[in-house]
Write a protein that holds these residues in place. Structure first.
Motif, PDB file in Angstrom:
ATOM      1  N   LEU A 132       0.825  -1.205   0.000  1.00  0.00           N
ATOM      2  CA  LEU A 132       0.000   0.000   0.000  1.00  0.00           C
ATOM      3  C   LEU A 132       0.858   1.254   0.000  1.00  0.00           C
ATOM      4  O   LEU A 132       0.484   2.267  -0.589  1.00  0.00           O
ATOM      5  N   SER A 133       2.018   1.199   0.643  1.00  0.00           N
ATOM      6  CA  SER A 133       2.883   2.385   0.684  1.00  0.00           C
ATOM      7  C   SER A 133       3.300   2.812  -0.716  1.00  0.00           C
ATOM      8  O   SER A 133       3.353   4.007  -1.029  1.00  0.00           O
ATOM      9  N   LEU A 134       3.572   1.838  -1.584  1.00  0.00           N
ATOM     10  CA  LEU A 134       3.950   2.184  -2.951  1.00  0.00           C
ATOM     11  C   LEU A 134       2.761   2.726  -3.729  1.00  0.00           C
ATOM     12  O   LEU A 134       2.876   3.723  -4.450  1.00  0.00           O
ATOM     13  N   LEU A 135       1.605   2.074  -3.578  1.00  0.00           N
ATOM     14  CA  LEU A 135       0.413   2.544  -4.276  1.00  0.00           C
ATOM     15  C   LEU A 135       0.065   3.961  -3.857  1.00  0.00           C
ATOM     16  O   LEU A 135      -0.252   4.822  -4.693  1.00  0.00           O
ATOM     17  N   ASN A 136       0.142   4.222  -2.551  1.00  0.00           N
ATOM     18  CA  ASN A 136      -0.154   5.578  -2.056  1.00  0.00           C
ATOM     19  C   ASN A 136       0.905   6.570  -2.515  1.00  0.00           C
ATOM     20  O   ASN A 136       0.595   7.738  -2.791  1.00  0.00           O
ATOM     21  N   GLY A 137       2.155   6.100  -2.618  1.00  0.00           N
ATOM     22  CA  GLY A 137       3.218   6.994  -3.059  1.00  0.00           C
ATOM     23  C   GLY A 137       3.018   7.463  -4.480  1.00  0.00           C
ATOM     24  O   GLY A 137       3.150   8.649  -4.803  1.00  0.00           O
ATOM     25  N   ILE A 138       2.660   6.530  -5.373  1.00  0.00           N
ATOM     26  CA  ILE A 138       2.415   6.914  -6.759  1.00  0.00           C
ATOM     27  C   ILE A 138       1.157   7.769  -6.867  1.00  0.00           C
ATOM     28  O   ILE A 138       1.104   8.735  -7.643  1.00  0.00           O
ATOM     29  N   ALA A 139       0.136   7.441  -6.062  1.00  0.00           N
ATOM     30  CA  ALA A 139      -1.075   8.268  -6.058  1.00  0.00           C
ATOM     31  C   ALA A 139      -0.752   9.697  -5.652  1.00  0.00           C
ATOM     32  O   ALA A 139      -1.293  10.658  -6.211  1.00  0.00           O
ATOM     33  N   SER A 140       0.142   9.851  -4.682  1.00  0.00           N
ATOM     34  CA  SER A 140       0.540  11.189  -4.241  1.00  0.00           C
ATOM     35  C   SER A 140       1.259  11.944  -5.356  1.00  0.00           C
ATOM     36  O   SER A 140       1.027  13.150  -5.555  1.00  0.00           O
ATOM     37  N   LEU A 141       2.102  11.248  -6.113  1.00  0.00           N
ATOM     38  CA  LEU A 141       2.805  11.879  -7.211  1.00  0.00           C
ATOM     39  C   LEU A 141       1.832  12.333  -8.299  1.00  0.00           C
ATOM     40  O   LEU A 141       1.983  13.421  -8.863  1.00  0.00           O
ATOM     41  N   PHE A 142       0.849  11.522  -8.594  1.00  0.00           N
ATOM     42  CA  PHE A 142      -0.158  11.907  -9.599  1.00  0.00           C
ATOM     43  C   PHE A 142      -0.974  13.107  -9.112  1.00  0.00           C
ATOM     44  O   PHE A 142      -1.351  13.971  -9.910  1.00  0.00           O
ATOM     45  N   GLN A 143      -1.242  13.148  -7.831  1.00  0.00           N
ATOM     46  CA  GLN A 143      -1.981  14.288  -7.288  1.00  0.00           C
ATOM     47  C   GLN A 143      -1.148  15.561  -7.410  1.00  0.00           C
ATOM     48  O   GLN A 143      -1.651  16.617  -7.813  1.00  0.00           O
ATOM     49  N   GLN A 144       0.135  15.469  -7.089  1.00  0.00           N
ATOM     50  CA  GLN A 144       1.013  16.639  -7.166  1.00  0.00           C
ATOM     51  C   GLN A 144       1.223  17.093  -8.612  1.00  0.00           C
ATOM     52  O   GLN A 144       1.142  18.290  -8.916  1.00  0.00           O
ATOM     53  N   ALA A 145       1.497  16.128  -9.485  1.00  0.00           N
ATOM     54  CA  ALA A 145       1.888  16.479 -10.848  1.00  0.00           C
ATOM     55  C   ALA A 145       0.702  16.865 -11.722  1.00  0.00           C
ATOM     56  O   ALA A 145       0.809  17.777 -12.547  1.00  0.00           O
ATOM     57  N   TYR A 146      -0.425  16.174 -11.549  1.00  0.00           N
ATOM     58  CA  TYR A 146      -1.539  16.354 -12.475  1.00  0.00           C
ATOM     59  C   TYR A 146      -2.849  16.719 -11.800  1.00  0.00           C
ATOM     60  O   TYR A 146      -3.878  16.846 -12.471  1.00  0.00           O
ATOM     61  N   SER A 147      -2.827  16.852 -10.461  1.00  0.00           N
ATOM     62  CA  SER A 147      -4.055  17.130  -9.686  1.00  0.00           C
ATOM     63  C   SER A 147      -5.107  16.056  -9.930  1.00  0.00           C
ATOM     64  O   SER A 147      -6.311  16.348 -10.014  1.00  0.00           O
ATOM     65  N   LEU A 148      -4.674  14.816 -10.033  1.00  0.00           N
ATOM     66  CA  LEU A 148      -5.587  13.702 -10.256  1.00  0.00           C
ATOM     67  C   LEU A 148      -5.754  12.907  -8.971  1.00  0.00           C
ATOM     68  O   LEU A 148      -4.774  12.458  -8.368  1.00  0.00           O
ATOM     69  N   SER A 149      -6.998  12.724  -8.548  1.00  0.00           N
ATOM     70  CA  SER A 149      -7.292  11.922  -7.372  1.00  0.00           C
ATOM     71  C   SER A 149      -7.133  10.437  -7.703  1.00  0.00           C
ATOM     72  O   SER A 149      -6.989  10.050  -8.876  1.00  0.00           O
ATOM     73  N   VAL A 150      -7.190   9.596  -6.674  1.00  0.00           N
ATOM     74  CA  VAL A 150      -7.094   8.153  -6.885  1.00  0.00           C
ATOM     75  C   VAL A 150      -8.196   7.677  -7.820  1.00  0.00           C
ATOM     76  O   VAL A 150      -7.950   6.929  -8.773  1.00  0.00           O
ATOM     77  N   ASN A 151      -9.426   8.114  -7.589  1.00  0.00           N
ATOM     78  CA  ASN A 151     -10.533   7.671  -8.433  1.00  0.00           C
ATOM     79  C   ASN A 151     -10.354   8.116  -9.886  1.00  0.00           C
ATOM     80  O   ASN A 151     -10.732   7.404 -10.820  1.00  0.00           O
ATOM     81  N   ALA A 152      -9.764   9.288 -10.099  1.00  0.00           N
ATOM     82  CA  ALA A 152      -9.597   9.811 -11.458  1.00  0.00           C
ATOM     83  C   ALA A 152      -8.508   9.072 -12.224  1.00  0.00           C
ATOM     84  O   ALA A 152      -8.554   9.011 -13.459  1.00  0.00           O
ATOM     85  N   ALA A 153      -7.511   8.521 -11.524  1.00  0.00           N
ATOM     86  CA  ALA A 153      -6.369   7.887 -12.199  1.00  0.00           C
ATOM     87  C   ALA A 153      -6.343   6.375 -12.027  1.00  0.00           C
ATOM     88  O   ALA A 153      -5.417   5.727 -12.502  1.00  0.00           O
ATOM     89  N   LEU A 154      -7.366   5.825 -11.400  1.00  0.00           N
ATOM     90  CA  LEU A 154      -7.327   4.417 -11.008  1.00  0.00           C
ATOM     91  C   LEU A 154      -7.402   3.456 -12.186  1.00  0.00           C
ATOM     92  O   LEU A 154      -6.690   2.456 -12.239  1.00  0.00           O
TER      93      LEU A 154
END
Length: 638
Positions: A371-393
């Motif tokens: 989960l730490s890796l999944l959350n880490g990449i989700a955080s990067l997508f949020q920072q870089a593209y303002s995409l939430s988990v649901n938007a990039a899942l």
């Protein structure tokens, strides 16, 4: 742990530049585009070429595929002739058989190979299987193993985008010793996570949906896609322009994935595909489904908006990046999250417990990323593209089969297609596309290295059984396949087994179904049950993987059964015999008696799948783990 990354350059550009997502006033034609246009990850809007039809019915093969198969048949006949002449076929009139095929090449057997999902473990053991049947590999010629048409998985993308090299040359080009998820200074054969996030940014800036699989696709591409910068400019439709494809010297590649829809069951708000979900497939020619919409669309123009079969706002090219199409076939992020959120009690892949009655969603599964890796990449997508988990899942692509209520009696179809990993439907081996009656495939080698059987990540036939159940539900001819418990109890997990030899053991009681040879990756000369996400392999690793696959396909270089090459040849030609007015030989009857499933099941509770080396049973798994070659772990290094 995920590298600590900062994004001043990427975020600065995004903040400083107002993105104009409107189409230009005058769109370029495809002829106006240059290689520089394709070097970006962004799709390109172009003027639409003249076409009589954009969307076709799935009533048969496309004109492009039909013509390609017609051109491929003489090449298959040439290889088949050489192959059969090397066999010691007794009481078989080979001369008459080959003459009749020459008189009508439509009767030349159509052969397929399907390599299961299972990340790097399946990709590399499946590559070993490819090598063992490649007649350009001299030991394969000596062991009389045929060359097949191929469908499925990561190694196939490598094989076709590299323009069908020898397997050894392709493995050399892959640089399998590099773990692609690790930040690295090797900027030729790998890239950092930051670089790859910057690479996919133009697609987002151009207004197209971005998902986590765009990033993973780029990671995979630095190994499995030909071309500079991890095959950045390589498109799937571009494979049709490669010399060995045009000249019919390579197989036709095929990938597939099931569709998610709004009504699917969800856990933690995350959807999973239904057992009867539509399965989409894609080749260099087309993308579409034999179920669901039962329509197909040109792969080259994927990404454009369509309504009621007509383009909206011009056409699009460069969306079908080979890396993206590879990521699309492996989109399991939803299951990884469900697995992590549920503390490993949900989100199981096709790695099923086999105690009868076998549940559709058991708790035994292949390990996913933490989960730490999944959350880490989700955080990067949020920072870089303002995409939430649901938007990039999920992988979400413009649906070329979309309809609107403006068409009388039309069914409203979503504007976007959401596709996920086929393991989520218990079908990790991509057999559905090869099984379609329109393709008329006669024989399929199904290579399974998906790690179905816990706890040692061997196989138990779940995926082959899953496709049988799906074919049964959809009325498509397919061999009857017993339960995974039968695979284990009757030892089909370590010995070659044919399904469908007896027409009475097919769903339609006739020869419409292909014969399928099931080969589950098994320890013949090496224990190759690697973790699915071990992504770096030394030369020694690869040597034992390739040798083990060769020993399995050749049955220990003929030491386990000197007649095995002839038995394999019998299965290859079996479906074509009636077409040319010939009958099965006595030798083939003997072979089928040894290697064909006889219709008997054994659904008793099986033990663990924990085989010894077939060629050296005295060498234990524990000893191998202590002394054998090891490799790095992808998730541990990222």
């Amino acid at each position: 742990m995920l590298p600590s990354l900062t994004w001043p350059a990427l975020l600065g550009v995004a903040a400083a530049v107002a993105i104009d997502r409107r189409a230009p006033a005058i769109l370029p034609t495809e002829d106006d585009l240059t290689a520089a246009n394709y070097s970006s990850y962004a799709p390109i809007q172009v003027q639409c070429p003249k076409r009589d039809q954009w969307v076709r019915s799935a009533g048969g093969l496309s004109n492009e595929e039909s013509l390609w198969v017609e051109g491929r048949k003489p090449k298959v006949l040439e290889g088949l002739t050489s192959y059969l002449e090397r066999l010691n076929l007794s009481d078989f009139d080979l001369e008459t058989y080959l003459t009749r095929l020459q008189e009508n090449k439509a009767n030349v057997p159509t052969l397929g190979m399907a390599i299961s999902g299972g990340a790097w473990s399946s990709a590399l053991t499946g590559t070993g299987a490819l090598r063992a049947i490649d007649d350009r590999f001299s030991p394969a010629v000596e062991q009389q193993v045929p060359t097949y048409n191929i469908g499925g998985s990561w190694p196939v993308m490598g094989l076709v985008t590299y323009n069908f090299p020898t397997i050894d040359a392709m493995i050399h080009a892959w640089h399998v010793d590099i773990s692609r998820g690790t930040a690295t200074t090797d900027t030729v054969h790998a890239a950092t996570i930051q670089t790859m996030l910057e690479q996919i940014a133009p697609k987002h800036e151009a207004g197209y949906d971005l998902s986590y699989m765009d990033l993973l696709g780029r990671i995979f591409a630095y190994e499995f896609v030909a071309g500079p910068n991890g095959g950045m400019a390589t498109t799937l439709s571009g494979v049709a322009d490669l010399s060995n494809f045009r000249e019919h010297n390579m197989p036709l590649p095929l990938w597939q994935a099931p569709q998610l829809v709004a009504s699917d069951t969800s856990f933690y708000g995350i959807r999973v595909p239904a057992d009867n979900a539509a399965i989409y497939e894609w080749t260099p020619f087309e993308i579409g489904s034999w179920t669901g919409p039962e329509e197909f669309f040109p792969t080259k123009y994927l990404g454009m908006k369509m309504v009621d079969g007509l383009p909206v706002d011009g056409c699009v090219v460069n969306y079908d990046k080979a890396s993206f199409m590879l990521g699309m076939a492996a989109d399991a992020w939803n299951f990884w999250l469900i697995e992590a959120y549920s503390n490993n009690t949900l989100g199981s892949f096709a790695k099923r417990a086999t105690e009868p009655p076998q549940p559709k969603r058991s708790l035994s599964k292949r390990d996913g990323p933490p989960l730490s890796l999944l959350n880490g990449i989700a955080s990067l997508f949020q920072q870089a593209y303002s995409l939430s988990v649901n938007a990039a899942l999920y992988v979400s692509i413009p649906n070329p089969f979309a309809t609107s209520t403006s068409t009388p009696n039309s069914t409203i179809v979503p504007t976007n297609l959401t596709l996920v990993d086929e393991s989520e439907m218990l079908q990790a081996i991509p057999l559905w596309g090869l099984s379609q009656p329109a393709r008329g495939v006669d024989f399929i080698l199904a290579w399974d290295s998906d790690g179905d059987a816990a706890p040692y990540s061997w196989n138990n036939g779940t995926s082959l059984h899953g496709t049988y159940l799906y074919a049964q539900a959809h009325g498509v001819p397919f061999p009857i396949v017993p339960s995974p418990a039968t695979f284990i109890n009757r030892n089909y997990t370590t010995r070659p087994t044919f399904f469908g030899c007896d027409a009475n053991l097919t769903m339609t009681n006739n020869t419409q179904a292909p014969i399928i040879l099931y080969m589950g990756n098994a320890p013949y000369s090496a224990y190759t049950n690697y973790s699915a996400f071990q992504s770096s392999f030394s030369d020694e690793n690869m040597a034992v993987i390739l040798t083990n696959a060769f020993n399995q396909l050749s049955q220990g270089n003929g030491t386990l059964d000197a007649e095995w090459p002839e038995c394999l040849g019998c299965a290859v030609v079996e479906r074509s015999l009636a077409k040319v007015g010939m009958r099965r030989s006595e030798q083939c009857e003997r072979c089928f008696g040894r290697y064909c499933w006889d219709g008997r099941s054994d659904d008793g509770a099986p033990g663990f799948v924990d085989p010894a080396l077939v060629l050296d049973p005295s060498f234990s798994f524990e000893e191998w783990n202590r002394t054998g070659p090891q490799g790095g772990e992808f998730w541990a290094e990222v």
